[in-house]
Scaffold this active site. Structure first.
Site, short mmCIF file in Angstrom:
data_model
loop_
_atom_site.label_atom_id
_atom_site.label_comp_id
_atom_site.label_asym_id
_atom_site.label_seq_id
_atom_site.Cartn_x
_atom_site.Cartn_y
_atom_site.Cartn_z
N LYS A 208 0.84 -1.20 0.00
CA LYS A 208 0.00 0.00 0.00
C LYS A 208 0.87 1.25 0.00
CE LYS A 208 -3.44 2.41 2.75
NZ LYS A 208 -4.40 2.40 3.84
N GLU A 214 10.29 -4.80 4.58
CA GLU A 214 10.32 -6.21 4.17
C GLU A 214 10.05 -6.35 2.67
OE1 GLU A 214 8.74 -4.97 6.77
OE2 GLU A 214 8.70 -6.38 8.46
N GLY A 274 -4.94 -1.75 4.75
CA GLY A 274 -4.21 -2.92 4.25
C GLY A 274 -4.95 -4.21 4.53
N ARG A 275 -5.46 -4.35 5.77
CA ARG A 275 -6.12 -5.61 6.15
C ARG A 275 -7.52 -5.74 5.57
NH1 ARG A 275 -4.99 -2.14 10.16
NH2 ARG A 275 -6.64 -1.26 11.45
N GLU A 360 -5.28 -6.24 14.51
CA GLU A 360 -4.72 -4.94 14.15
C GLU A 360 -5.84 -3.89 14.22
OE1 GLU A 360 -2.82 -3.97 10.19
OE2 GLU A 360 -0.98 -4.44 11.26
N HIS A 391 -6.68 -32.80 17.59
CA HIS A 391 -5.60 -33.65 18.12
C HIS A 391 -4.48 -32.79 18.72
CE1 HIS A 391 -7.43 -37.25 16.42
NE2 HIS A 391 -7.83 -36.43 15.48
N LYS A 515 9.17 -1.05 14.25
CA LYS A 515 9.79 -0.76 12.94
C LYS A 515 10.90 0.27 13.10
CE LYS A 515 5.56 -1.11 10.14
NZ LYS A 515 4.63 -0.35 9.31
O1 F6P Z 1 2.99 -2.87 9.74
C1 F6P Z 1 1.61 -3.04 9.58
C2 F6P Z 1 1.19 -2.72 8.18
O2 F6P Z 1 1.17 -1.36 7.98
C3 F6P Z 1 -0.17 -3.34 7.88
O3 F6P Z 1 -1.22 -2.57 8.33
C4 F6P Z 1 -0.09 -3.51 6.41
O4 F6P Z 1 -1.06 -4.40 5.92
C5 F6P Z 1 1.32 -4.01 6.26
O5 F6P Z 1 2.06 -3.29 7.21
C6 F6P Z 1 1.93 -3.85 4.89
O6 F6P Z 1 1.93 -2.52 4.50
P1 F6P Z 1 2.13 -2.13 2.99
O7 F6P Z 1 1.02 -2.74 2.20
O8 F6P Z 1 2.09 -0.62 2.98
O9 F6P Z 1 3.46 -2.65 2.54
#
Ligand code: F6P
Length: 551
Positions: A208, A214, A274-275, A360, A391, A515
């Site tokens: 987003k 990452e 995002g979620r 979240e 189980h 972060k």
């Molecule tokens: O760190 C949390 C977050 O901001 C989430 O809310 C989001 O879905 C995820 O990181 C990834 O963010 P992006 O889509 O901006 O890479």
């Protein structure tokens, strides 16, 4: 800014306290006294059949919970969300994931602009692109068709796509597969790219913000891997990246900076959390895998539940009732966790997906006006598919000391209609689904255990107290539309809980500190003595351990 109503000061809250004081679940007695209980407390929403008769609901509780919703303004907040008001106050944003699944003739305005037009335009571009990939007319650098789509994203840019892809595997086009890279652990990119053919791979970089450490790190690694693999085959082509890398983001400038052509970027908007984004361009990998028609069915499933949530009478409004029941469990029975147990192997990533959606969203300690919450919020959601969980951890749900409300999900029709001898294997499977909620509700008494001839010293160990609350959710089959319905159901359950608690379910400031610190720690990790010295003693010791052991 409006101030949230404190739920604990409402008449309904006091009423719920009284009801709680006099409450005994006693499902045996309740079902015996009311043969219509299952009939009265089962509901439908779209294709979903939802049995709440084994939950802690009765007429008085339902009335009080609905009064709580009324007094805390849940419906008004829902309508404000659907209208596009900026109810995400800490980020000053509208909350319009529901606009992602409106039909083309619909209108939802943000600042006087109909965002449905934008949504449909991106969908059409996604569908055109997905069709080219599926038909093989989108060709890689050596003219070969795409066979592997690798989505690089994390959080909402990963969990929704991977969960939905796994859920809808029977709909995936033959000859196409999707893989997912999310973790910055180098293992993830390393293992996922093993065996991938650089000439037939398509990378989707989904973020987003397009600033997530990452995702950008993994995207750079993927690009280096891709170019190195081509070079090893003697392929040099300045246009190679454009043919094998596309992006999904709200930040198209950053996409261009990364080197992905604007024509190969699929946008979305700051009013999609995002979620809450799997049904936006973030679902591009899914759209390619299952095709535009099935993706439209997926969207129509969300829409069915949006309409139900917006218009069904409150006493039959499934997401509203389930959200309010969760308030009842968390705030009056002290339930700290909630299990989601799909009897569908295809839904094996659904609990992980729900963890981000629910936790979240509602893991908050202040309300939307900045004041402290007045009661517990955000329970822990977790789960695994049945029967595997039976189980492993069901022991604790049946006989432990914690109250764990659980949602059981199952489908009437299997994809693989297998038989084992005379038995239909799906019926063996569903036998477990039906048995578990029955056992949890009705248990086994000491007398029943004794009547089986159990030695007296282990009678109590073999007693099942029962009276554990569950919800059973069934649908004819796990189709794209039904998956959309399930996701939207949980989105609106989450919304309802957040609205009662008075919190902003659409921000996520709690993820920021870690972060920031991860970035600040880098010099200490890579050997800057002063930076290491500046750490607290625990962090310093851990980094020293790492430095001593890293080969
Ligand atoms: O760190 C949390 C977050 O901001 C989430 O809310 C989001 O879905 C995820 O990181 C990834 O963010 P992006 O889509 O901006 O890479």
């Amino acid at each position: 800014m409006s101030h949230p109503i404190d739920p604990t000061t409402t008449r309904a809250w006091a009423r719920l306290h009284d009801l709680h004081d006099g409450f005994t679940a006693d499902f045996r007695a309740r079902f015996a006294a009311d043969p219509q209980r299952a009939e009265r407390l089962s509901f439908t929403a779209g294709d979903l059949f939802v049995d709440l008769s084994k939950s802690y609901l009765d007429d008085d509780v339902r009335d009080a919970l609905l009064e709580l919703a009324e007094e805390t303004g849940v419906a008004a907040r829902r309508d404000a969300m659907l209208r596009g008001e900026r109810i995400n106050v800490t980020e000053n944003r509208a909350v319009l994931h529901t606009a992602l699944r409106r039909t083309a003739d619909d209108t939802v305005e943000v600042d006087g602009h109909n965002v449905v037009t934008d949504v449909r335009e991106v969908l059409e571009r996604m569908y055109a692109f997905a069709t080219k990939v599926r038909e093989g007319s989108w060709r890689g650098v050596t003219g070969k068709a795409i066979t592997t789509v690798v989505n690089i994203g994390i959080g909402g840019s990963d969990l929704g796509p991977v969960m939905a892809y796994e859920a809808l595997l029977p709909y995936v086009k033959d000859g196409l597969e999707c893989r997912f890279i999310s973790n910055i652990d180098p293992t993830d990119v390393g293992e996922t790219l093993r065996g991938v053919d650089p000439e037939t791979v398509l990378f989707i970089v989904a973020s987003k913000t397009f600033t997530t450490l990452e995702t950008l790190t993994n995207a750079r690694q993927a690009r280096s891997w891709f170019l190195a693999q081509l070079a090893a085959r003697g392929i040099q082509d300045a246009g190679a990246v454009a043919k094998h890398f596309v992006a999904v983001s709200t930040n198209l400038e950053k996409v261009a900076e990364f080197g992905i052509e604007p024509a190969n970027a699929f946008g979305f908007w700051d009013w999609v959390g995002g979620r809450y984004s799997v049904d936006s361009a973030v679902g591009l990998s899914l759209a390619i895998a299952i095709g535009p028609e099935h993706f439209e069915e997926f969207l129509s499933g969300f829409r069915t539940i949006d309409e139900h949530f917006a218009t069904a009478p409150t006493a039959e409004n499934v997401p509203l009732l389930m959200g309010l029941l969760n308030i009842w469990y968390v705030n009056f029975f002290g339930a700290a966790t909630h299990a989601v147990l799909p009897y569908a192997q295809y839904l094996h990533r659904f609990p992980a997906y729900l963890q981000q959606l629910t936790m979240e969203s509602n893991g908050k300690r202040v309300r939307w006006d900045g004041s402290p919450v007045t009661t517990q919020t955000g329970e822990v959601f977790w789960g695994e598919p049945g029967t595997n969980g039976q189980h492993a951890f069901y022991q604790l749900i049946h006989q432990g000391t914690q109250l764990i409300p659980a949602d059981f999900i199952a489908f009437a029709n299997p994809v693989f209609a297998l038989v084992d001898g005379d038995a239909d294997q799906h019926e063996l499977f569903l036998g477990n689904f039906f048995a578990q909620t029955k056992a949890l509700a009705f248990g086994k008494t000491l007398d029943e255990v004794r009547a089986e001839g159990t030695p007296e010293e282990i009678v109590t160990a073999r007693e099942f107290p029962g009276n554990k609350p569950t919800a059973s959710i069934m649908a004819p089959a796990l189709t794209p539309a039904v998956l959309g319905q399930l996701i939207a159901l949980y989105e609106h359950i989450t919304f309802t809980q957040g609205a009662v608690w008075g919190i902003d379910s659409f921000d996520q400031w709690g993820v920021e500190l870690g972060k920031q610190m991860a970035k600040e720690l880098t010099p200490a990790i890579s050997g800057d003595a002063a930076a290491l010295e500046a750490q607290d003693s625990s962090t310093r010791k851990l980094i020293e351990y790492y430095r001593a052991h890293r080969k």
